[in-house]
Design a protein around this motif. Structure first.
Motif, PDB file in Angstrom:
ATOM      1  N   ILE A  98       0.833  -1.208   0.000  1.00 14.10           N
ATOM      2  CA  ILE A  98       0.000   0.000   0.000  1.00 14.10           C
ATOM      3  C   ILE A  98       0.861   1.248   0.000  1.00 14.10           C
ATOM      4  CG2 ILE A  98      -1.632   1.332   1.398  1.00 14.10           C
ATOM      5  CD1 ILE A  98      -2.814  -1.387   2.299  1.00 14.10           C
ATOM      6  N   PHE A  99       1.883   1.263   0.858  1.00 14.18           N
ATOM      7  CA  PHE A  99       2.761   2.436   0.913  1.00 14.18           C
ATOM      8  C   PHE A  99       3.532   2.611  -0.394  1.00 14.18           C
ATOM      9  CE2 PHE A  99       7.000   4.201   1.703  1.00 14.18           C
ATOM     10  CZ  PHE A  99       6.658   5.463   2.154  1.00 14.18           C
ATOM     11  N   ALA A 100       3.924   1.496  -1.022  1.00 12.03           N
ATOM     12  CA  ALA A 100       4.659   1.584  -2.293  1.00 12.03           C
ATOM     13  C   ALA A 100       3.796   2.239  -3.366  1.00 12.03           C
ATOM     14  CB  ALA A 100       5.103   0.190  -2.736  1.00 12.03           C
ATOM     15  N   ILE A 101       2.518   1.871  -3.419  1.00 10.42           N
ATOM     16  CA  ILE A 101       1.616   2.479  -4.401  1.00 10.42           C
ATOM     17  C   ILE A 101       1.431   3.963  -4.097  1.00 10.42           C
ATOM     18  CG2 ILE A 101      -0.733   2.444  -5.334  1.00 10.42           C
ATOM     19  CD1 ILE A 101      -0.804  -0.557  -4.705  1.00 10.42           C
ATOM     20  N   TRP A 102       1.219   4.289  -2.830  1.00 12.76           N
ATOM     21  CA  TRP A 102       1.062   5.697  -2.432  1.00 12.76           C
ATOM     22  C   TRP A 102       2.301   6.499  -2.805  1.00 12.76           C
ATOM     23  CZ3 TRP A 102       3.924   8.774   0.902  1.00 12.76           C
ATOM     24  CH2 TRP A 102       3.338   9.985   1.290  1.00 12.76           C
ATOM     25  N   ASN A 103       3.465   5.951  -2.505  1.00 13.91           N
ATOM     26  CA  ASN A 103       4.720   6.649  -2.750  1.00 13.91           C
ATOM     27  C   ASN A 103       4.970   6.834  -4.244  1.00 13.91           C
ATOM     28  OD1 ASN A 103       7.283   7.790  -1.893  1.00 13.91           O
ATOM     29  ND2 ASN A 103       8.225   5.923  -2.676  1.00 13.91           N
ATOM     30  N   THR A 104       4.585   5.834  -5.049  1.00 10.64           N
ATOM     31  CA  THR A 104       4.814   5.907  -6.488  1.00 10.64           C
ATOM     32  C   THR A 104       3.840   6.875  -7.163  1.00 10.64           C
ATOM     33  OG1 THR A 104       5.505   3.594  -6.434  1.00 10.64           O
ATOM     34  CG2 THR A 104       5.041   4.524  -8.581  1.00 10.64           C
ATOM     35  N   MET A 105       2.592   6.903  -6.679  1.00 11.09           N
ATOM     36  CA  MET A 105       1.584   7.742  -7.310  1.00 11.09           C
ATOM     37  C   MET A 105       1.718   9.215  -6.920  1.00 11.09           C
ATOM     38  SD  MET A 105      -2.561   7.135  -7.375  1.00 11.09           S
ATOM     39  CE  MET A 105      -2.318   5.423  -6.989  1.00 11.09           C
ATOM     40  N   MET A 106       2.172   9.458  -5.711  1.00 15.52           N
ATOM     41  CA  MET A 106       2.253  10.825  -5.221  1.00 15.52           C
ATOM     42  C   MET A 106       3.359  11.592  -5.947  1.00 15.52           C
ATOM     43  SD  MET A 106       0.560  12.642  -3.118  1.00 15.52           S
ATOM     44  CE  MET A 106      -0.265  11.233  -2.391  1.00 15.52           C
ATOM     45  N   GLY A 107       3.064  12.813  -6.367  1.00 14.41           N
ATOM     46  CA  GLY A 107       4.065  13.585  -7.092  1.00 14.41           C
ATOM     47  C   GLY A 107       3.799  15.069  -7.008  1.00 14.41           C
ATOM     48  N   THR A 108       4.381  15.817  -7.931  1.00 16.10           N
ATOM     49  CA  THR A 108       4.301  17.271  -7.883  1.00 16.10           C
ATOM     50  C   THR A 108       2.918  17.800  -8.219  1.00 16.10           C
ATOM     51  OG1 THR A 108       5.116  17.299 -10.156  1.00 16.10           O
ATOM     52  CG2 THR A 108       6.730  17.631  -8.410  1.00 16.10           C
TER      53      THR A 108
ATOM     54  N   VAL B 257      -7.012  -6.486  -4.511  1.00 20.32           N
ATOM     55  CA  VAL B 257      -8.040  -5.468  -4.755  1.00 20.32           C
ATOM     56  C   VAL B 257      -8.228  -4.595  -3.515  1.00 20.32           C
ATOM     57  CG1 VAL B 257     -10.464  -5.078  -5.318  1.00 20.32           C
ATOM     58  CG2 VAL B 257      -9.198  -6.906  -6.461  1.00 20.32           C
ATOM     59  N   ARG B 258      -8.244  -5.220  -2.352  1.00 26.10           N
ATOM     60  CA  ARG B 258      -8.375  -4.449  -1.110  1.00 26.10           C
ATOM     61  C   ARG B 258      -7.211  -3.491  -0.930  1.00 26.10           C
ATOM     62  NH1 ARG B 258      -6.774  -7.254   4.348  1.00 26.10           N
ATOM     63  NH2 ARG B 258      -4.766  -6.673   3.389  1.00 26.10           N
ATOM     64  N   ASP B 259      -5.981  -3.981  -1.139  1.00 23.74           N
ATOM     65  CA  ASP B 259      -4.799  -3.136  -0.941  1.00 23.74           C
ATOM     66  C   ASP B 259      -4.754  -1.999  -1.947  1.00 23.74           C
ATOM     67  OD1 ASP B 259      -4.183  -4.862   1.084  1.00 23.74           O
ATOM     68  OD2 ASP B 259      -2.633  -5.949  -0.029  1.00 23.74           O
ATOM     69  N   LEU B 260      -5.151  -2.293  -3.191  1.00 23.65           N
ATOM     70  CA  LEU B 260      -5.200  -1.243  -4.202  1.00 23.65           C
ATOM     71  C   LEU B 260      -6.219  -0.172  -3.812  1.00 23.65           C
ATOM     72  CD1 LEU B 260      -4.362  -0.193  -7.030  1.00 23.65           C
ATOM     73  CD2 LEU B 260      -6.216  -1.592  -7.976  1.00 23.65           C
ATOM     74  N   SER B 261      -7.361  -0.604  -3.298  1.00 26.22           N
ATOM     75  CA  SER B 261      -8.398   0.349  -2.892  1.00 26.22           C
ATOM     76  C   SER B 261      -7.926   1.206  -1.724  1.00 26.22           C
ATOM     77  CB  SER B 261      -9.675  -0.411  -2.514  1.00 26.22           C
ATOM     78  OG  SER B 261     -10.137  -1.208  -3.586  1.00 26.22           O
TER      79      SER B 261
ATOM     80  N   TYR C 253      -5.451   3.825  -3.017  1.00 25.80           N
ATOM     81  CA  TYR C 253      -6.152   4.928  -3.681  1.00 25.80           C
ATOM     82  C   TYR C 253      -6.853   5.821  -2.662  1.00 25.80           C
ATOM     83  CZ  TYR C 253      -5.671   4.503  -8.730  1.00 25.80           C
ATOM     84  OH  TYR C 253      -5.190   4.549 -10.018  1.00 25.80           O
ATOM     85  N   LEU C 254      -7.394   5.222  -1.614  1.00 27.17           N
ATOM     86  CA  LEU C 254      -8.033   6.009  -0.558  1.00 27.17           C
ATOM     87  C   LEU C 254      -7.023   6.942   0.097  1.00 27.17           C
ATOM     88  CD1 LEU C 254     -10.415   6.655   1.356  1.00 27.17           C
ATOM     89  CD2 LEU C 254      -9.665   4.704   2.755  1.00 27.17           C
ATOM     90  N   LEU C 255      -5.841   6.436   0.396  1.00 27.15           N
ATOM     91  CA  LEU C 255      -4.808   7.259   1.036  1.00 27.15           C
ATOM     92  C   LEU C 255      -4.342   8.380   0.104  1.00 27.15           C
ATOM     93  CD1 LEU C 255      -2.627   4.562   2.857  1.00 27.15           C
ATOM     94  CD2 LEU C 255      -4.345   6.096   3.838  1.00 27.15           C
ATOM     95  N   VAL C 256      -4.171   8.064  -1.174  1.00 30.37           N
ATOM     96  CA  VAL C 256      -3.760   9.089  -2.135  1.00 30.37           C
ATOM     97  C   VAL C 256      -4.833  10.172  -2.241  1.00 30.37           C
ATOM     98  CG1 VAL C 256      -3.263   9.553  -4.567  1.00 30.37           C
ATOM     99  CG2 VAL C 256      -2.264   7.554  -3.457  1.00 30.37           C
ATOM    100  N   GLY C 257      -6.089   9.745  -2.356  1.00 27.60           N
ATOM    101  CA  GLY C 257      -7.181  10.706  -2.444  1.00 27.60           C
ATOM    102  C   GLY C 257      -7.281  11.580  -1.209  1.00 27.60           C
ATOM    103  N   LEU C 258      -7.116  10.976  -0.030  1.00 23.22           N
ATOM    104  CA  LEU C 258      -7.165  11.748   1.210  1.00 23.22           C
ATOM    105  C   LEU C 258      -6.008  12.746   1.287  1.00 23.22           C
ATOM    106  CD1 LEU C 258      -8.188   9.013   3.833  1.00 23.22           C
ATOM    107  CD2 LEU C 258      -9.596  10.880   2.930  1.00 23.22           C
TER     108      LEU C 258
END
Length: 512
Positions: free
Chosen positions: A70-80, A341-345, A348-353
């Protein structure tokens, strides 16, 4: 070159940016299969406006627990793109903006879910090392292969242009802060600013802030008369000189054969985002909230809750939530595959928040009155004076982080383009130099004449999202259901509407 060798090189190079190692606190890692890695010390994965990760050799039996994935997805998606969230919410209106962030986040999550399960729907083929572009090539042949590459290049080059604009901005403000501090100069950044201990400024008060020309209008008008400024201001200009100074530093770095040295600094991306969240929290606490709700009518200090400029936010969010080109690799080494699917969701929730937290707090805390909400800039750091210590630290840190990531992004462009055209990611110094001059030239032009990162991000997001988020996932899903005899008219209509949404998202950007 031998034709079979060129074809193999092209296939390998088209996959390079989809494989990565993502380190976690337990020192476990996600990694690609051995047979798709020709030279592990020079391969990276790219996330639009986020981070580039180095791919070394690793133990492929390692698995990551859900929290690391989950953190890896958040870290990869988050940007400028996080810097443009307050501006995007302002363009859409506060209420509509919050709704759009939630809606686009859910939409992007669903499309990402389609991408994640797509390889498993292909029968009689080993898809264990496939990413979504491979799926596109399976279903659509050369059109799918080249289309996915082309739209991926749009996101890469768009990111490099955004980086150049931001690096010019941060370098200018950092130099301005140091010069004023050394010479003990106390200047006002703007004729419109707050008078309290926490200063907030409106950099461009004499333009039409509701339109899309707030920055370019002022810069083009300011470029005409340089006779009344002191020598420092003449040679240290955000648009006239600083973008060209960066060429001296970054063009040689882009021409290096290997960018592996810069991969050591990719952890700075996470630290930058965390510091920005702390900065936003501190500013919001000190400034307090300044909100009034006017549903459709604009007032002197506030924007309506619903604005017709909302497609600008949808374009930004399409890139902000984009991870579809590498999600299969990120999830394949999850320890509990049934929880994908749960971890991906959750990710995405953390990124959106995170996006909502930054966007809502900056919008709500922006002091109106005396300033009007339409003054919120595409880079919200521009709303704080160059003398602000916390913002100075943020700009300096982001500048250093971007200087280290920029050569990695340039390396990815070179690997994909040169690999496809010549079967070699470094055919000659002249080839590489010409490519890098074109990329740098695009960044310099935008930083000089139109340094609006919000517009650059929204166009890049709408273009690459059209294919890799909306069109290809929806078509793959419908084709799969049709081959299984399970396609219903409701599914066909809903996924066709998804394609139309992607088209409308892109077309709307040209009318904003």
């Amino acid at each position: 070159l031998d034709s079979s060798l060129s074809a193999e090189a092209a296939v390998l190079n088209s996959r390079l940016h989809y494989y990565s190692r993502l380190m976690g606190s337990s020192d476990r890692q996600l990694s690609p299969p051995d047979h798709v890695i020709p030279q592990p010390d020079e391969i990276y994965i790219y996330s639009p406006l986020g981070t580039a990760f180095k791919v070394p050799g690793s133990d492929h039996t390692s698995k990551n627990p859900s929290i690391i994935t989950i953190f890896a997805i958040w870290n990869t998606m988050m940007g400028t793109s996080i810097l443009s969230m307050p501006w995007g919410i302002k363009q859409a209106g506060f209420t509509l903006g919050v709704f759009i962030v939630i809606f686009i986040g859910l939409l992007m999550l669903y499309c990402c879910y389609i991408v994640l399960k797509s390889p498993k729907s292909i029968p009689c083929v080993d898809t264990s090392d496939w990413e979504f572009p491979d799926v596109c090539q399976y279903y659509f042949g050369k059109v799918g292969q080249w289309s996915s590459l082309m739209f991926s290049m749009v996101s890469l080059v768009g990111a490099m242009v955004v980086y150049w604009v931001l690096m010019s901005n941060f370098l200018f403000n950092t130099g301005q802060f140091i010069y004023n501090h050394v010479h003990n100069i106390n200047v006002s950044d703007s004729e419109l600013e707050t008078n309290g201990s926490e200063k907030v400024i409106c950099p461009y008060p004499n333009t039409n802030p509701g339109g899309n020309n707030t920055i370019s209008t002022l810069y083009l008008s300011d470029n005409g008369n340089m006779s009344d400024v002191n020598p420092f201001e003449r040679y240290w200009s955000k648009t006239n000189t600083v973008p060209f100074y960066l060429i001296i530093l970054l063009l040689p770095l882009l021409c290096l054969r290997s960018a592996s040295f810069f991969a050591r600094f990719t952890f700075l991306g996470t630290i930058s985002v965390v510091y920005l969240i702390v900065l936003v929290t501190v500013k919001a606490v000190r400034l307090g909230f300044h909100l009034e709700f006017h549903w459709f009518d604009k007032t002197e200090f506030y924007v309506p809750e619903f604005r017709l400029l909302f497609p600008q936010l949808t374009g930004v969010l399409t890139l902000a939530f984009f991870i579809h080109n590498c999600i299969i690799t990120l999830m394949k080494n999850n320890k509990d595959q049934e929880n994908n699917v749960r971890d991906l969701s959750v990710a995405y929730l953390l990124v959106g928040l995170t996006y909502l937290y930054v966007g809502v707090l900056i919008f709500a805390a922006f002091p109106s009155p005396p300033l009007f909400k339409d003054c919120i800039q595409p880079n919200f750091l521009d709303n704080f004076p160059s003398s602000d210590i916390m913002v100075f630290v943020a700009r300096t840190f982001l500048l250093f982080q971007m200087i280290t990531v920029y050569p990695l992004l340039g390396y990815l462009v070179r690997v994909q383009m040169m690999g496809q055209l010549f079967g070699n990611h470094y055919p000659s110094f002249l080839h590489v130099l010409i490519l890098n001059i074109l990329i740098v030239g695009a960044g310099v032009l935008m930083a000089t004449f139109y340094p609006n990162i919000g517009s650059i991000i929204r166009f890049s997001g709408a273009i690459c999202g059209l294919a890799l988020v909306f069109v290809f996932p929806a078509l793959v899903h419908m084709i799969t259901l049709r081959r299984q005899g399970m396609l219903r008219w409701t599914s066909a209509i809903s996924h066709s509407l998804l394609i139309l949404l992607g088209v409308a998202n892109l077309v709307a950007q040209f009318f904003m």
